[in-house]
Design a protein around this motif. Structure first.
Motif, mmCIF file in Angstrom:
data_model
loop_
_atom_site.group_PDB
_atom_site.id
_atom_site.type_symbol
_atom_site.label_atom_id
_atom_site.label_comp_id
_atom_site.label_asym_id
_atom_site.label_seq_id
_atom_site.Cartn_x
_atom_site.Cartn_y
_atom_site.Cartn_z
ATOM 1 N N ARG A 173 0.968 -1.177 0.035
ATOM 2 C CA ARG A 173 -0.067 0.111 0.158
ATOM 3 C C ARG A 173 0.876 1.232 -0.061
ATOM 4 O O ARG A 173 0.636 2.128 -0.584
ATOM 5 N N GLU A 174 1.931 1.322 0.719
ATOM 6 C CA GLU A 174 2.717 2.535 0.941
ATOM 7 C C GLU A 174 3.662 2.574 -0.440
ATOM 8 O O GLU A 174 3.822 3.765 -0.818
ATOM 9 N N PHE A 175 4.054 1.528 -0.881
ATOM 10 C CA PHE A 175 4.593 1.504 -2.346
ATOM 11 C C PHE A 175 3.982 2.018 -3.212
ATOM 12 O O PHE A 175 4.472 2.760 -4.093
ATOM 13 N N PHE A 176 2.611 1.517 -3.535
ATOM 14 C CA PHE A 176 1.534 2.027 -4.659
ATOM 15 C C PHE A 176 1.418 3.388 -4.550
ATOM 16 O O PHE A 176 1.307 4.119 -5.401
ATOM 17 N N ASP A 177 1.087 3.921 -3.196
ATOM 18 C CA ASP A 177 0.748 5.209 -3.201
ATOM 19 C C ASP A 177 1.883 6.212 -3.334
ATOM 20 O O ASP A 177 1.791 7.147 -3.830
ATOM 21 N N ARG A 178 3.134 5.794 -2.589
ATOM 22 C CA ARG A 178 4.399 6.549 -3.121
ATOM 23 C C ARG A 178 4.613 6.853 -4.717
ATOM 24 O O ARG A 178 5.062 7.999 -4.889
ATOM 25 N N TRP A 179 4.406 5.641 -5.267
ATOM 26 C CA TRP A 179 4.676 5.802 -6.807
ATOM 27 C C TRP A 179 3.333 6.079 -7.532
ATOM 28 O O TRP A 179 3.417 5.892 -8.987
ATOM 29 N N ARG A 180 2.387 6.317 -7.224
ATOM 30 C CA ARG A 180 1.038 6.578 -7.680
ATOM 31 C C ARG A 180 0.545 5.535 -8.558
ATOM 32 O O ARG A 180 0.247 5.525 -9.877
ATOM 33 N N LEU A 181 0.390 4.284 -7.972
ATOM 34 C CA LEU A 181 0.037 2.977 -8.718
ATOM 35 C C LEU A 181 -1.238 2.494 -7.926
ATOM 36 O O LEU A 181 -1.512 2.751 -6.931
ATOM 37 N N GLN A 182 -2.155 1.908 -9.011
ATOM 38 C CA GLN A 182 -3.209 1.055 -8.325
ATOM 39 C C GLN A 182 -2.515 -0.404 -7.901
ATOM 40 O O GLN A 182 -2.953 -0.744 -6.864
ATOM 41 N N THR A 183 -1.683 -0.957 -8.730
ATOM 42 C CA THR A 183 -1.269 -2.151 -8.244
ATOM 43 C C THR A 183 -0.208 -2.510 -9.460
ATOM 44 O O THR A 183 0.318 -1.741 -10.146
ATOM 45 N N LEU A 184 0.172 -3.800 -9.237
ATOM 46 C CA LEU A 184 1.288 -4.347 -10.428
ATOM 47 C C LEU A 184 0.427 -5.666 -11.153
ATOM 48 O O LEU A 184 -0.233 -6.263 -10.478
ATOM 49 N N ALA A 185 0.679 -5.623 -12.209
ATOM 50 C CA ALA A 185 0.057 -6.685 -12.916
ATOM 51 C C ALA A 185 1.114 -7.831 -13.054
ATOM 52 O O ALA A 185 0.406 -8.968 -12.914
ATOM 53 N N ALA A 186 2.239 -7.342 -13.104
ATOM 54 C CA ALA A 186 3.291 -8.569 -13.088
ATOM 55 C C ALA A 186 4.755 -7.884 -12.524
ATOM 56 O O ALA A 186 4.656 -6.343 -12.735
ATOM 57 N N PRO A 187 5.732 -8.435 -12.353
ATOM 58 C CA PRO A 187 6.895 -7.719 -12.231
ATOM 59 C C PRO A 187 7.168 -6.794 -13.596
ATOM 60 O O PRO A 187 7.329 -7.014 -14.519
ATOM 61 N N TYR A 188 7.497 -5.503 -13.053
ATOM 62 C CA TYR A 188 7.935 -4.325 -14.194
ATOM 63 C C TYR A 188 6.799 -4.070 -14.881
ATOM 64 O O TYR A 188 7.173 -3.481 -15.972
ATOM 65 N N LEU A 189 5.634 -4.289 -14.656
ATOM 66 C CA LEU A 189 4.279 -3.844 -15.318
ATOM 67 C C LEU A 189 3.455 -3.301 -14.300
ATOM 68 O O LEU A 189 2.459 -3.883 -13.918
#
Length: 332
Positions: A173-189
């Motif tokens: 949650r903290e990582f996604f918030d920090r980088w403005r992401l919803q989630t990861l579809a896969a590594p590096y996506l």
């Protein structure tokens, strides 16, 4: 579930759980340009067969646990069209249906280009990649078991609820918030937070249609146009002292930067770095000393010159080091 060709069902690449496919056209171009007397290897022909079998639509970019991996930002988006059947469903004339499609396409493109650009910029940031790799390595077992966490918006603006919420998700949650992401579809996506018009989660006590509505515009998205409202939005989204880790991107999309041609270039680089990495890791022996063939194939697929691809590759090396294409985190 998907139908995997019999020739692939027992392969360790599939059994391991996560397999990125490469577009068939790119595979054909790369391996047909290695030399006049060199044919396409059998293992590449098999991958072309697999890619065609699982990917009738462009948005399926791999296989994860016998399911297609859907990701909309990696391959070119097809333009929005409304045919005569669609016009009938909308109860519009064909001419009005075409006009709706033109307006919709213009708006979709306005959203799509900056988000793809942000992803390309993100994948050239050592800080992001280091945090990404450390997080995935630390929680590899849980990701393999549960997949990446999917956020669920609650009815309260103060809360952000997660399915099966447990302690390990706090770091995501903290990582996604920090980088403005919803989630990861896969590594590096990564899947970025996107604009929403309207915002379906209305926190107003007044229902829609009673004089007000709401929308969401992330601070990683460039404001467009001019006027007092746009100026106020820009000041609200991008204060004078933006987060240090996003400062470069904020400068790229800032109102004072009138030359925003770097944004679509980053979008192209996002595609390039992903497929270049996949090809180098999967076919290092077959592509040894064949960099020219790779460059030529990518230039044709991405509709740019060979020199542009060479410049992109130099950019990756300058940012991430010469071994950037060997970076990967196993989650399966």
């Amino acid at each position: 579930m998907i139908t995997i060709p019999l020739t692939w069902q027992d392969k360790p690449e599939i059994q391991r759980g996560l397999f990125f496919t490469v577009p068939p056209d790119l595979l054909r171009l790369v391996f047909s340009r290695r030399g006049t007397n060199i044919g396409i290897p059998d293992n590449v022909l098999l991958e072309i067969e697999l890619s065609i079998a699982i990917n009738p639509l462009k948005d399926d970019v791999g296989i994860w646990k016998n399911c297609t991996l859907n990701y909309i930002y990696l391959r070119p988006r097809d333009p929005l069209t409304i045919d005569s059947t669609g016009s009938k469903i909308l109860k519009k004339t064909p001419a009005k249906g075409e006009n709706i499609a033109r307006i919709g396409e213009k708006r979709l493109a306005a959203f799509d280009v900056p988000l793809r650009g942000y992803l390309g910029w993100l994948l050239t940031q050592p800080t992001f990649l280091n945090e990404h790799d450390e997080l995935l390595e630390r929680h590899r077992e849980k990701i393999n078991r549960h997949g990446f966490p999917k956020p669920v918006h609650s009815s309260s603006p103060e809360k952000f609820v997660w399915r099966d919420d447990v302690n390990w998700l706090t770091e995501f949650r903290e990582f996604f918030d920090r980088w403005r992401l919803q989630t990861l579809a896969a590594p590096y996506l990564p899947i970025p937070v996107a604009p929403r018009f309207p915002e379906l989660r209305s926190y107003s006590r007044l229902p829609f249609g009673h004089g007000q509505n709401s929308f969401t515009l992330p601070d990683i998205y460039p404001s467009q146009g001019s006027g007092v409202i746009i100026e106020m939005m820009e000041e609200t989204l991008r204060p004078r002292n933006p987060p240090e880790h996003l400062q470069e991107w904020m400068q790229i999309i800032g109102k004072t930067n009138t030359a925003k041609n770097a944004i679509p270039a980053y979008g192209r680089q996002f595609q390039l770095q992903h497929y270049w990495r996949v090809l180098q890791q999967r076919y290092s022996k077959e592509l040894h000393r064949k960099k020219g063939a790779l460059i030529s194939a990518f230039a044709e697929i991405l509709h740019v010159s060979d020199d542009t691809i060479k410049a992109d590759l130099r950019h990756f090396s300058d940012r991430l080091g010469d071994d950037w294409m060997h970076r990967y985190v196993e989650i399966c």
